[in-house]
Motif scaffolding. Structure first.
Motif, short mmCIF file in Angstrom:
data_model
loop_
_atom_site.label_atom_id
_atom_site.label_comp_id
_atom_site.label_asym_id
_atom_site.label_seq_id
_atom_site.Cartn_x
_atom_site.Cartn_y
_atom_site.Cartn_z
N LEU A 94 -36.64 17.38 2.94
CA LEU A 94 -37.70 17.94 3.41
C LEU A 94 -38.80 16.94 3.71
O LEU A 94 -39.71 17.20 4.65
CB LEU A 94 -38.56 18.83 2.22
CG LEU A 94 -37.80 19.95 1.87
CD1 LEU A 94 -38.44 20.92 0.73
CD2 LEU A 94 -37.28 21.00 2.99
N LEU A 96 -41.07 15.30 2.09
CA LEU A 96 -42.59 15.89 1.74
C LEU A 96 -43.34 14.72 1.89
O LEU A 96 -43.20 13.79 1.46
CB LEU A 96 -42.54 16.34 0.34
CG LEU A 96 -41.58 17.60 0.26
CD1 LEU A 96 -41.46 18.20 -1.17
CD2 LEU A 96 -42.25 19.03 1.02
N MET A 100 -48.39 18.03 3.99
CA MET A 100 -47.66 19.10 4.21
C MET A 100 -47.89 20.18 3.24
O MET A 100 -48.45 20.13 2.06
CB MET A 100 -46.16 18.85 3.89
CG MET A 100 -45.62 17.67 4.82
SD MET A 100 -44.02 17.26 4.60
CE MET A 100 -42.95 18.98 4.71
N VAL A 102 -46.46 23.65 1.31
CA VAL A 102 -45.15 24.12 0.91
C VAL A 102 -45.05 25.68 0.30
O VAL A 102 -46.08 25.87 -0.46
CB VAL A 102 -44.59 23.22 0.08
CG1 VAL A 102 -43.08 23.80 -0.57
CG2 VAL A 102 -44.56 21.57 0.60
N MET A 116 -43.19 18.81 -6.92
CA MET A 116 -43.24 18.64 -5.55
C MET A 116 -44.62 17.88 -5.26
O MET A 116 -44.97 17.01 -4.62
CB MET A 116 -43.00 19.91 -4.73
CG MET A 116 -41.50 20.00 -4.60
SD MET A 116 -40.99 21.34 -3.54
CE MET A 116 -41.75 22.83 -3.96
N TYR A 120 -45.10 14.07 -4.47
CA TYR A 120 -45.25 13.77 -2.94
C TYR A 120 -46.70 14.02 -2.59
O TYR A 120 -46.78 13.64 -1.15
CB TYR A 120 -44.15 14.54 -2.25
CG TYR A 120 -42.79 14.23 -2.75
CD1 TYR A 120 -42.39 13.19 -2.38
CD2 TYR A 120 -42.22 15.24 -3.33
CE1 TYR A 120 -40.97 12.94 -2.76
CE2 TYR A 120 -40.67 14.88 -3.92
CZ TYR A 120 -40.28 14.16 -3.70
OH TYR A 120 -39.03 13.92 -4.07
N CYS A 122 -48.11 16.74 -1.78
CA CYS A 122 -48.10 18.06 -0.89
C CYS A 122 -48.93 19.29 -1.54
O CYS A 122 -49.16 19.20 -2.75
CB CYS A 122 -46.94 18.43 -0.33
SG CYS A 122 -45.51 18.77 -1.67
N VAL A 124 -48.63 22.99 -2.63
CA VAL A 124 -47.85 23.86 -2.78
C VAL A 124 -48.26 25.24 -3.35
O VAL A 124 -49.21 25.25 -4.23
CB VAL A 124 -46.58 23.66 -4.00
CG1 VAL A 124 -45.52 24.40 -4.10
CG2 VAL A 124 -46.29 21.93 -3.49
#
Length: 313
Positions: A94, A96, A100, A102, A116, A120, A122, A124
């Motif tokens: 992905l 990540l 981003m 998610v 995640m 990273y 991101c 979520v």
């Protein structure tokens, strides 16, 4: 590798029985029935299509006791195989990053979502069918300060839609329980931004393996009735939606080893700790669930990782 389902599992069973103060599995079930007027829930009428968070016998899929047992198996914040050490390998395609967004469609206790978001950066949103799991997942996200970056909500996988477009969708071993997979794929495709990423890991069964005794036992006894597709039908679902399938990887051996290692660790833990009757029953139910899945794997069920890209508009 020695087939632990045929050899090593015997020693695990022996140790489990010893832990159960001398009761064998049939003895345990007899005792359970004597104490539970409802008897073995597997004998009760099945609901045609359970509500979200309800098992096929009409009972809540998750309880506080089962959550406790699951976290002993898989690690804090996880209720399926593959803890925080496994997730980075799984989601690597992905790419990540903090920019981003998610969607995690099998959030459970939120471990994957928090891994995640934490690793990273991101943003979520985890979606979970069980209200209890979603509530407990949010408690765990608050504990580590990720209540905004790894928020967990409830949803119905049989009627999936998402109003905001996201950069990536992750669905870890959950699609096999969805009856109407076509609507799920449609909803996922609509939720993805152009150039969005889709990662699905799932159980697949080829037609020639569907009638094996172990696979049929898994289908008959799993708390949520499995509706597995063969690998090619999964691949076709991506193609029909113009999703560019880049990776189709058999990760069965990894998944199987995660299960066996976790059960081995749980047995070691049980031998050193006293638990009440309710917890013991929950432990045996959970071990049986995963032992059935290993047996189905040994009979030909596979676990695949699918990774696809949505084309630019």
């Amino acid at each position: 590798m020695t087939d632990k389902s045929e050899t090593g599992s015997l020693s695990l069973k022996t140790r489990l029985y010893a832990w159960w103060e001398g009761y064998d599995l049939s003895g345990m079930r007899s005792r359970h029935k004597a104490e539970d007027p409802d008897g073995d829930r597997h004998d009760q009428p099945q609901h045609p299509q359970p509500a979200p968070g309800i098992d096929r016998w009409g009972k809540p899929l998750w309880t506080a006791t089962r959550i406790e047992v699951a976290e002993k198996l898989w690690g804090e914040g996880f209720n399926t195989p593959g803890g925080s050490d496994h997730i980075p390998y799984l989601v690597k395609p992905l790419g990540l990053n903090p920019a981003m967004s998610v969607l995690d469609l099998s959030a459970g206790l939120g471990g994957t979502s928090r891994t995640m978001a934490g690793k990273y950066g991101c943003w979520v949103t985890g979606l979970e069918a069980s209200e209890l799991l979603a509530k407990e997942a949010m408690i765990r996200s608050f504990k580590v300060g990720l209540e905004k970056k790894a928020a967990i909500e409830t949803y119905d996988p049989e009627h999936f839609s998402w109003s905001k477009r996201v950069d990536a969708v992750v669905y870890k071993e959950g699609m096999f329980t969805v009856r109407d997979k076509e609507q799920m794929f449609d909803g996922i495709e609509m939720a993805l931004k152009p150039r969005g990423h889709l990662l699905i890991t799932d159980y697949t069964v080829e037609p020639d393996r569907l009638e094996s005794k172990a696979v049929q036992s898994w289908i008959a006894k799993d708390p949520l009735e499995p509706h597995p597709w063969p690998k090619d039908r999964m691949a076709a679902a991506f193609a029909q939606r113009n999703l560019d399938l880049r990776i189709t990887e058999d990760i069965t051996d990894t998944h199987r080893n995660l299960i066996l290692t976790a059960i081995q660790g749980l047995v070691g833990h049980l031998e050193k700790h006293h638990m009440d009757q309710q917890t013991k029953l929950a432990v045996m139910d959970e071990v049986e669930l995963w032992a059935r899945r290993v047996a189905a794997i040994d009979a030909g069920m596979r676990v695949f990782r699918f990774y696809a890209l949505k084309p630019a508009e």
